[in-house]
Design a protein around this motif. Structure first.
Motif, PDB file in Angstrom:
ATOM      1  N   ALA A  11      81.345  20.291 136.417  1.00  0.00           N
ATOM      2  CA  ALA A  11      80.543  21.521 136.317  1.00  0.00           C
ATOM      3  C   ALA A  11      79.311  21.349 135.442  1.00  0.00           C
ATOM      4  O   ALA A  11      78.184  21.587 135.873  1.00  0.00           O
ATOM      5  CB  ALA A  11      81.389  22.689 135.838  1.00  0.00           C
ATOM      6  N   ASP A  12      79.524  20.997 134.184  1.00  0.00           N
ATOM      7  CA  ASP A  12      78.399  20.745 133.286  1.00  0.00           C
ATOM      8  C   ASP A  12      78.854  19.743 132.230  1.00  0.00           C
ATOM      9  O   ASP A  12      80.009  19.327 132.206  1.00  0.00           O
ATOM     10  CB  ASP A  12      77.883  22.048 132.655  1.00  0.00           C
TER      11      ASP A  12
ATOM     12  N   ARG B 244      84.592  14.648 134.058  1.00  0.00           N
ATOM     13  CA  ARG B 244      83.726  15.694 133.521  1.00  0.00           C
ATOM     14  C   ARG B 244      83.208  16.480 134.720  1.00  0.00           C
ATOM     15  O   ARG B 244      82.774  15.899 135.719  1.00  0.00           O
ATOM     16  CB  ARG B 244      82.578  15.084 132.717  1.00  0.00           C
TER      17      ARG B 244
ATOM     18  N   LEU C 167      84.373  22.008 142.003  1.00  0.00           N
ATOM     19  CA  LEU C 167      83.507  21.776 140.849  1.00  0.00           C
ATOM     20  C   LEU C 167      82.875  20.396 140.963  1.00  0.00           C
ATOM     21  O   LEU C 167      83.580  19.400 141.181  1.00  0.00           O
ATOM     22  CB  LEU C 167      84.319  21.865 139.552  1.00  0.00           C
TER      23      LEU C 167
ATOM     24  N   SER D 215      93.305  21.534 135.504  1.00  0.00           N
ATOM     25  CA  SER D 215      92.710  22.749 134.950  1.00  0.00           C
ATOM     26  C   SER D 215      91.378  22.382 134.308  1.00  0.00           C
ATOM     27  O   SER D 215      91.153  21.232 133.922  1.00  0.00           O
ATOM     28  CB  SER D 215      93.638  23.398 133.918  1.00  0.00           C
ATOM     29  N   ARG D 216      90.491  23.362 134.229  1.00  0.00           N
ATOM     30  CA  ARG D 216      89.188  23.134 133.608  1.00  0.00           C
ATOM     31  C   ARG D 216      89.227  23.625 132.168  1.00  0.00           C
ATOM     32  O   ARG D 216      89.707  24.729 131.885  1.00  0.00           O
ATOM     33  CB  ARG D 216      88.090  23.862 134.376  1.00  0.00           C
ATOM     34  N   THR D 217      88.710  22.818 131.260  1.00  0.00           N
ATOM     35  CA  THR D 217      88.727  23.147 129.839  1.00  0.00           C
ATOM     36  C   THR D 217      87.385  22.784 129.224  1.00  0.00           C
ATOM     37  O   THR D 217      86.805  21.740 129.551  1.00  0.00           O
ATOM     38  CB  THR D 217      89.846  22.373 129.106  1.00  0.00           C
ATOM     39  N   ARG D 218      86.907  23.631 128.349  1.00  0.00           N
ATOM     40  CA  ARG D 218      85.680  23.318 127.621  1.00  0.00           C
ATOM     41  C   ARG D 218      85.969  22.220 126.595  1.00  0.00           C
ATOM     42  O   ARG D 218      87.064  22.139 126.018  1.00  0.00           O
ATOM     43  CB  ARG D 218      85.146  24.558 126.908  1.00  0.00           C
ATOM     44  N   LEU D 219      85.000  21.392 126.359  1.00  0.00           N
ATOM     45  CA  LEU D 219      85.166  20.255 125.453  1.00  0.00           C
ATOM     46  C   LEU D 219      85.566  20.704 124.047  1.00  0.00           C
ATOM     47  O   LEU D 219      86.459  20.118 123.423  1.00  0.00           O
ATOM     48  CB  LEU D 219      83.868  19.444 125.402  1.00  0.00           C
TER      49      LEU D 219
ATOM     50  N   TYR E  11      79.700  20.007 129.294  1.00  0.00           N
ATOM     51  CA  TYR E  11      80.654  20.462 128.279  1.00  0.00           C
ATOM     52  C   TYR E  11      82.014  20.862 128.864  1.00  0.00           C
ATOM     53  O   TYR E  11      82.837  21.445 128.165  1.00  0.00           O
ATOM     54  CB  TYR E  11      80.077  21.652 127.513  1.00  0.00           C
ATOM     55  N   ALA E  12      82.245  20.552 130.137  1.00  0.00           N
ATOM     56  CA  ALA E  12      83.511  20.927 130.772  1.00  0.00           C
ATOM     57  C   ALA E  12      84.257  19.681 131.230  1.00  0.00           C
ATOM     58  O   ALA E  12      83.652  18.705 131.685  1.00  0.00           O
ATOM     59  CB  ALA E  12      83.267  21.856 131.953  1.00  0.00           C
TER      60      ALA E  12
END
Length: 313
Positions: A43-44, A41, A16, A59-63, A46-47
């Motif tokens: 990918a984008d 931060r 990512l 791990s990846r988590t949305r904001l 908000y991630a």
């Protein structure tokens, strides 16, 4: 444990891209309260890449998940699934990519199976059992083959107690699996009936959970199957086959058995065991006798066997 390469971070095998934007203090505080550190931060905008303080994995988590909910570490979750699987005697293989409620496991028999994760939790807790569909199908196929039929597949009407079978004559029909085990069914194609096939009068001795020894007198085309699959409500009961007497047909067995019970009830009413004494232990409600009646029953069976020998002479 941080996995990075150039200007990217590898999470769950996926590289990512790192987004060069500020990480606000309120985000870090929220992550801290939830047991995580914000690594970057990704990918984008908000991630976020979160590092779990418990296992050290990323791990990846949305904001919005971090700020409004409680993120869950996928690695810790999977570790718990692996532990539950081991407690259930299974091996966790992988998540099911098509459903978060399912995963793939290796069963003790060596077959792989897709099962609900919640079911494995219950198995590990001892609340239920688990069987292999592949092995079960082999058992059912062998049961059918033993009586001259072939297992075709599940019941076309969806009843889990029934299967679709093919007779040696080529006719197919749906039959209750219990009837296949007990061999009490007819072929609607060629007309072969279980009542015309050879049968047996049997005498079993059963040790009940209350310590009482009782006798079960009956008839069956397959006494061993009757004992193993139908009679015992509690499979852990000690049960012994005392006697089997061959009969020319199911019709003869039914007629002879009815005469036996009528005679025993008439001559020895005190030997008839009340159904409440074996409720739950046996699946029947009648035709159970006190152990002291064994000699009398054996004598009656001797007479039946002698008559059968005379008829065949």
């Amino acid at each position: 444990m941080h996995h990075s390469h150039d200007n990217s971070i590898i999470i769950a095998g996926e590289a990512l891209p790192v987004i060069d934007m500020p990480i606000h203090d309120r985000w870090r505080e929220a992550a801290d309260r939830r047991g995580f550190d914000i690594t970057a931060r990704v990918a984008d905008r908000y991630a976020l890449a979160l590092t779990c303080r418990r296992c050290g994995e990323l791990s990846r988590t949305r904001l919005f998940v971090l700020m409004q909910h409680r993120p869950r570490c996928a690695h810790c979750i999977e570790a718990a699934w692996r532990q539950e699987a081991a407690s259930a005697g299974l091996t966790f293989l992988r998540r099911d990519p098509g459903s978060t409620a399912y995963a793939w496991y290796r069963l003790p028999c060596g077959h792989d199976a897709r099962r609900q994760i919640g079911l494995i939790t219950r198995v590990a807790a001892g609340e239920t059992g688990l069987r292999c569909a592949t092995c079960q199908e082999a058992v059912e196929a062998a049961e059918a083959q033993a009586v001259g039929w072939e297992l075709v597949g599940p019941d076309p009407k969806g009843d889990t107690n029934y299967r679709q079978y093919r007779h040696a004559c080529g006719h197919q029909q749906r039959i209750a699996r219990g009837n296949v085990r007990s061999q009490r069914f007819d072929c609607a194609g060629c007309g072969v009936t279980w009542t015309a096939a050879p049968s047996f009068i049997y005498l079993f001795r059963v040790l009940l959970p209350n310590g009482m020894r009782v006798l079960k007198l009956g008839f069956s085309r397959n006494p061993q199957s009757r004992l193993q699959h139908q009679l015992l409500g509690d499979r852990d009961l000690a049960c012994h086959v005392l006697r089997v007497v061959a009969m020319p047909s199911g019709h003869d067995a039914i007629r002879t058995e009815k005469r036996l019970h009528a005679r025993l009830r008439r001559r020895f009413p005190d030997a008839v065991i009340d159904a409440k004494d074996f409720a739950g232990a046996l699946t029947v409600v009648t035709e159970v006798y006190a152990e002291w009646l064994e000699a009398e029953i054996q004598q009656l069976l001797d007479g039946i066997e002698e008559d059968s020998d005379d008829d065949g002479a």
